[in-house]
Design a protein around this motif. Structure first.
Motif, PDB file in Angstrom:
ATOM      1  N   GLU A  33     -62.184 -50.821 -80.770  1.00 47.70           N
ATOM      2  CA  GLU A  33     -61.915 -51.007 -82.190  1.00 47.70           C
ATOM      3  C   GLU A  33     -63.187 -51.326 -82.967  1.00 47.70           C
ATOM      4  OE1 GLU A  33     -60.735 -52.755 -79.718  1.00 47.70           O
ATOM      5  OE2 GLU A  33     -60.658 -54.917 -80.085  1.00 47.70           O
ATOM      6  N   SER A  34     -64.226 -51.710 -82.260  1.00 44.54           N
ATOM      7  CA  SER A  34     -65.489 -52.037 -82.930  1.00 44.54           C
ATOM      8  C   SER A  34     -66.599 -52.042 -81.890  1.00 44.54           C
ATOM      9  CB  SER A  34     -65.413 -53.416 -83.587  1.00 44.54           C
ATOM     10  OG  SER A  34     -65.316 -54.422 -82.596  1.00 44.54           O
ATOM     11  N   GLU A  35     -67.825 -52.043 -82.373  1.00 45.32           N
ATOM     12  CA  GLU A  35     -68.976 -52.184 -81.471  1.00 45.32           C
ATOM     13  C   GLU A  35     -68.912 -53.529 -80.761  1.00 45.32           C
ATOM     14  OE1 GLU A  35     -71.022 -49.840 -80.960  1.00 45.32           O
ATOM     15  OE2 GLU A  35     -71.258 -48.618 -82.762  1.00 45.32           O
ATOM     16  N   VAL A  36     -68.430 -54.525 -81.509  1.00 46.26           N
ATOM     17  CA  VAL A  36     -68.335 -55.880 -80.955  1.00 46.26           C
ATOM     18  C   VAL A  36     -67.378 -55.879 -79.766  1.00 46.26           C
ATOM     19  CG1 VAL A  36     -67.614 -58.232 -81.458  1.00 46.26           C
ATOM     20  CG2 VAL A  36     -68.858 -56.918 -83.186  1.00 46.26           C
ATOM     21  N   ILE A  84     -68.857 -53.898 -76.604  1.00 48.30           N
ATOM     22  CA  ILE A  84     -69.838 -54.565 -75.738  1.00 48.30           C
ATOM     23  C   ILE A  84     -69.169 -55.671 -74.929  1.00 48.30           C
ATOM     24  CG2 ILE A  84     -70.676 -56.269 -77.433  1.00 48.30           C
ATOM     25  CD1 ILE A  84     -72.907 -54.364 -74.948  1.00 48.30           C
ATOM     26  N   ASN A  85     -68.120 -56.267 -75.483  1.00 51.60           N
ATOM     27  CA  ASN A  85     -67.422 -57.302 -74.724  1.00 51.60           C
ATOM     28  C   ASN A  85     -66.514 -56.710 -73.650  1.00 51.60           C
ATOM     29  OD1 ASN A  85     -68.102 -60.144 -75.743  1.00 51.60           O
ATOM     30  ND2 ASN A  85     -67.960 -58.925 -77.610  1.00 51.60           N
ATOM     31  N   MET A  86     -66.042 -55.498 -73.869  1.00 53.95           N
ATOM     32  CA  MET A  86     -65.341 -54.786 -72.799  1.00 53.95           C
ATOM     33  C   MET A  86     -66.324 -54.473 -71.677  1.00 53.95           C
ATOM     34  SD  MET A  86     -62.994 -52.230 -75.066  1.00 53.95           S
ATOM     35  CE  MET A  86     -61.728 -52.876 -76.166  1.00 53.95           C
ATOM     36  N   LYS A 144     -73.682 -55.208 -81.582  1.00 54.73           N
ATOM     37  CA  LYS A 144     -73.552 -55.513 -80.150  1.00 54.73           C
ATOM     38  C   LYS A 144     -74.464 -56.658 -79.729  1.00 54.73           C
ATOM     39  CE  LYS A 144     -72.658 -50.744 -78.616  1.00 54.73           C
ATOM     40  NZ  LYS A 144     -71.209 -50.728 -78.505  1.00 54.73           N
ATOM     41  N   ALA A 145     -75.342 -57.073 -80.605  1.00 60.12           N
ATOM     42  CA  ALA A 145     -76.420 -57.988 -80.188  1.00 60.12           C
ATOM     43  C   ALA A 145     -75.868 -59.262 -79.557  1.00 60.12           C
ATOM     44  CB  ALA A 145     -77.316 -58.313 -81.381  1.00 60.12           C
ATOM     45  N   THR A 149     -86.987 -54.949 -77.761  1.00 64.26           N
ATOM     46  CA  THR A 149     -87.945 -55.545 -76.822  1.00 64.26           C
ATOM     47  C   THR A 149     -88.168 -57.029 -77.042  1.00 64.26           C
ATOM     48  OG1 THR A 149     -89.842 -55.070 -78.245  1.00 64.26           O
ATOM     49  CG2 THR A 149     -89.210 -53.364 -76.642  1.00 64.26           C
ATOM     50  N   LYS A 150     -87.859 -57.513 -78.227  1.00 66.00           N
ATOM     51  CA  LYS A 150     -88.178 -58.925 -78.513  1.00 66.00           C
ATOM     52  C   LYS A 150     -86.936 -59.766 -78.723  1.00 66.00           C
ATOM     53  CE  LYS A 150     -92.482 -57.394 -79.387  1.00 66.00           C
ATOM     54  NZ  LYS A 150     -93.550 -57.541 -78.391  1.00 66.00           N
ATOM     55  N   GLY A 151     -85.766 -59.188 -78.592  1.00 68.53           N
ATOM     56  CA  GLY A 151     -84.588 -60.011 -78.845  1.00 68.53           C
ATOM     57  C   GLY A 151     -83.456 -59.188 -79.383  1.00 68.53           C
ATOM     58  N   GLY A 152     -83.059 -59.441 -80.607  1.00 67.89           N
ATOM     59  CA  GLY A 152     -81.875 -58.794 -81.148  1.00 67.89           C
ATOM     60  C   GLY A 152     -80.743 -59.795 -81.128  1.00 67.89           C
ATOM     61  N   GLY A 153     -80.373 -60.198 -79.938  1.00 66.64           N
ATOM     62  CA  GLY A 153     -79.430 -61.304 -79.786  1.00 66.64           C
ATOM     63  C   GLY A 153     -80.191 -62.620 -79.720  1.00 66.64           C
TER      64      GLY A 153
END
Lengths: 178, 351, 248
Positions: free
Chosen positions: B54-57, B60-62, B85-86, B125-129
């Motif tokens: 239903e979403s990118e969120v 990524i949790n799937m 997705k971060a 490369t430096k993060g995102g999340g």
């Protein structure tokens, strides 16, 4: 041999498939190939174009910004891509849909009434193949037989009945420039 | 096996299947949509699962859940979707779960454009999340390399129990080139004793990134750091082109490196000693390989489809030994080989 | 000597961190009893949320995954799709499920995902110290609704069971129960068991909404809290079966 080809026209003129067949045929002949589409809104009508590179050696950049060969199927494509052709390059113009004359004098121009010829053999949808036949007759990048072989591979079996028509279109295109 | 002509997105999807990936969770976004489309048809053929989330969120949790359950799993997206997705990527790294994430970059910030870009280098490369984590980031420059690196990415993810990102751009995703799939299907996959599969015959397994006691969490993060250190030591990859005697070295990755390779050819034709350094791993950055080719280099020209992101890693790697200049296009515009050639000529004059 | 009462096998022998009078402990126990009775401990995988029950993975003696805030249904989906033979449940609070994770639960239900969700509704954010939840009652005072929940400002509390029950899903099961007295606790256990059975039988998505107390953040004694639940929450959140009607 290195050919950097731009093919451009309206969505629905078979511009993308012309490029893919060219790339596929090159691959079948063990040449290096790449195909890049313009993507986005163009995919949904409007103008479409793709770039095909065919080379005997490894392709540095598959992005074509100064084509050696340019195939334009409609007027907006002529306007957009004529200035980008490299000096000494080739321009194939679909005169069935383009009244205007190319302006460049440092390139070779081939005028192909692709739609008219296609209509004559019974199906305007193969105008792209007429054009491709003409192009291959001049640049010899791949054999027309390889194009037909590619068609056999990419078309589902139930559509193989279209192959003779495509073969005829390629041949008619070749005849007009030979 | 013979070669087939495939779009980057589809070839990459097929590569995942060849690597034993049987689960894909994703969401449509241009210019990567052919990848989920391909797998929606392909996964059922091989007994796998394709699920449009239903979403990118959610996707990524799937992936988190499926990876925690021991599966080889992948998701793909393009820039704005990767931002969504971060959070999940941080959790996946924190919980030490292997997975492969594909980002076919488009122009940002914001909704930006669907045309190709390389503006997510920092994010990748430096993060995102949030938090102290690293992704192993691989940047293919051709459809064949995308296939090869994707297959390898699953092994690397399992080896380090860490997410691996394939960082491409819209052109790589949309481009067709001949590819050969070297792996046969059904290769043996590693056993994952840590996975949650039901505690029959063993103590329970927990997939988790939460440690309420600071001392314990520090131990956990330090253990992750050891792993990142091992990746830095072992997983640097790069390729060079005419770099041995180069005086002007271009540094570029992915599609841009192809543009630069041609610019190097153009420069060589003019008698300019240009060469190319192409990182294949963006994290870990192949600093060592870059330092090895600095011999005659008088200056480095970094070329990106961004405002200049990888250039920071180039500067860190050369540590002031040679001047580093930049040329970039943004907003979905792709630099041409002639543009880059002109920059080489201009750069040479100021050196 | 005959043993008439013991700790369920599916519960770890540790002390809960929950506040005095909090009903999470009861609900944990009910789930563990159901897992024992159905003999599914060895194939059950639980998903812990973010919220007071974030440490649920320390309490259940089954394989567990801890999920990001609101994402438990997505995580549970990933697990279940990989191994459909596992029994997968997610344990979520009202902020986790009905606020930040609303999309995940709605779509898991819409897909008829064969997972079980235990949804603990205590009308407040507990772990962060008593802020307004999507299920906070009209007029209820919380740390972020200091004058009481104002409908003009924050709208009405969400009735999750009714909402999910409105989705087409012939195999889905949605029930609301409460744990404010022994009789209702027994009914709650029955509903939890039915929800797991619904999954075991492969019918579809199942959710049990359990009205629960938070004496600490409600500012009440445990007994007052149970009474408040009965008097204030039950009228707005009627107990019952909200499963989609057959033949939709």
């Amino acid at each position: 041999m290195l050919e950097e080809i731009i093919i451009a026209g309206f969505g629905g003129q078979g511009v993308m498939s012309m490029g893919q067949l060219l790339a596929y045929a090159g691959m079948l002949e063990d040449k290096q190939v790449a195909w890049i589409p313009s993507y986005g809104p163009e995919m949904r009508g409007g103008t479409a174009n793709c770039a095909v590179t065919i080379s005997d050696t490894e392709i540095s950049s598959p992005l074509v910004t100064e084509p050696s060969v340019c195939i334009v199927m409609n007027k907006p494509s002529l306007d957009k891509f004529e200035p980008t052709i490299k000096t000494g390059g080739l321009l194939f113009v679909n005169t069935s849909l383009i009244d205007a004359k190319p302006k460049r004098e440092d390139i070779s121009v081939y005028e192909i009434p692709a739609n008219a010829i296609a209509n004559k053999i019974g199906n305007s949808k193969v105008a792209n193949m007429v054009m491709l036949g003409a192009v291959l007759e001049i640049i010899k990048a791949v054999e027309p037989e390889s194009i037909l072989e590619s068609l056999r591979k990419v078309l589902p079996p139930q559509r193989h009945n279209l192959i003779p028509l495509n073969a005829q279109a390629l041949q008619k295109g070749a005849e007009i420039v030979s | 096996m013979s070669k087939v002509l495939m779009k980057g997105n589809e070839a990459l999807a097929e590569a995942a299947v060849r690597a034993g990936c049987r689960y894909f969770f994703g969401y449509p976004i241009t210019p990567q949509t052919e990848l989920p489309q391909y797998l929606s048809k392909r996964m059922p053929e091989v007994g796998g699962v394709f699920l449009q989330a239903e979403s990118e969120v959610a996707a990524i949790n799937m992936v988190y859940g499926a990876s925690g359950a021991g599966a080889r799993v992948m998701t793909s997206s393009s820039s704005p979707g990767i931002s969504l997705k971060a959070e999940g990527i941080s959790y996946i790294a924190g919980a030490e779960l292997p997975c492969v994430i594909v980002n076919m970059m488009r122009g940002g910030p914001g909704l930006g454009t669907i045309q190709p870009a390389q503006g997510d280098y920092f994010q990748a490369t430096k993060g995102g999340g949030h938090g102290d984590y690293k992704l192993l980031v691989l940047a293919p420059a051709s459809v064949q390399e995308a296939v090869d690196l994707t297959i390898e990415a699953f092994d690397l993810a399992d080896k380090y129990r860490n997410p691996v990102m394939i960082l491409g751009d819209g052109i790589l995703g949309q481009m067709m080139e001949p590819v050969e799939f070297k792996l046969t299907e059904n290769n043996e996959l590693p056993v994952k004793e840590w996975a949650t599969t039901g505690k029959k015959g063993r103590k329970k397994n927990i997939i988790n990134s939460l440690y309420l006691q600071a001392e314990k969490f520090e131990q956990h993060v330090n253990r992750l750091a050891d792993k990142f250190g091992e990746m830095e030591a072992k997983e640097q990859r790069a390729e060079t082109y005419l770099a041995d005697d180069a005086e002007i070295l271009l540094a570029a990755y992915g599609t841009t490196s192809r543009v630069c390779r041609k610019a190097v050819d153009m420069a060589r034709e003019e008698g300019i000693k240009a060469g190319l350094f192409r990182p294949i791993s963006l994290w870990p950055y192949p600093a060592y390989a870059l330092q090895q080719v600095l011999g005659r280099v008088k200056g480095i020209l970094t070329v990106e489809m961004s405002l200049g992101q990888m250039i920071e890693d180039v500067r860190l790697a050369v540590n002031g030994k040679v001047p580093v200049d930049f040329y970039g296009r943004v907003g979905g515009m792709v630099p041409t080989s002639r543009d880059v050639f002109d920059k080489i000529v201009a750069f040479r004059e100021v050196l | 000597m005959e043993i008439v009462f013991e700790k369920p096998k599916a519960l770890e022998d540790v002390t809960f961190h929950y506040c005095p009078g909090c009903t999470h402990g009861i609900i944990h126990r009910l789930i563990a009893e159901v897992i024992d009775e159905l003999d599914i401990q060895e194939k059950t995988i639980g998903v812990a949320p973010v919220g007071c029950s974030v440490l649920a993975y320390d309490y259940f003696d089954v394989d567990m995954q801890q999920a990001a805030h609101g994402r438990a249904p997505a995580v549970a989906t990933g697990i279940k799709r990989v191994n459909p033979k596992n029994i997968v449940f997610a344990y979520q609070g009202d902020g986790d499920l009905a606020s930040i994770g609303m999309a995940e639960v709605v779509h898991a239900a819409a897909r008829g995902e064969k997972i079980t969700i235990i949804f603990v509704n205590n009308a407040i954010y507990g772990m962060t110290g008593g802020q307004m939840a999507p299920t906070t009652l009209v007029g209820q005072v919380t740390n972020t609704s200091p004058s009481g929940r104002d409908v003009a400002h924050s709208g009405y509390p969400i009735r999750v069971s009714e909402m999910l029950g409105s989705l087409v899903g012939p195999g889905n099961s949605m029930k609301r129960v409460s744990v404010h007295d022994p009789k209702h606790i027994r009914q709650a256990k029955k509903a939890i068991k039915e929800a797991f059975v619904n999954q075991i039988e492969g019918k579809g998505f199942s959710l049990v909404e359990i009205l629960s107390t938070c004496p600490t953040n409600w500012g009440k004694t445990p007994v007052e809290a149970l009474k408040w639940l009965e008097e204030k929450m039950l009228p707005y959140y009627p107990l019952g079966d909200y499963s989609p009607k057959e033949g939709v």
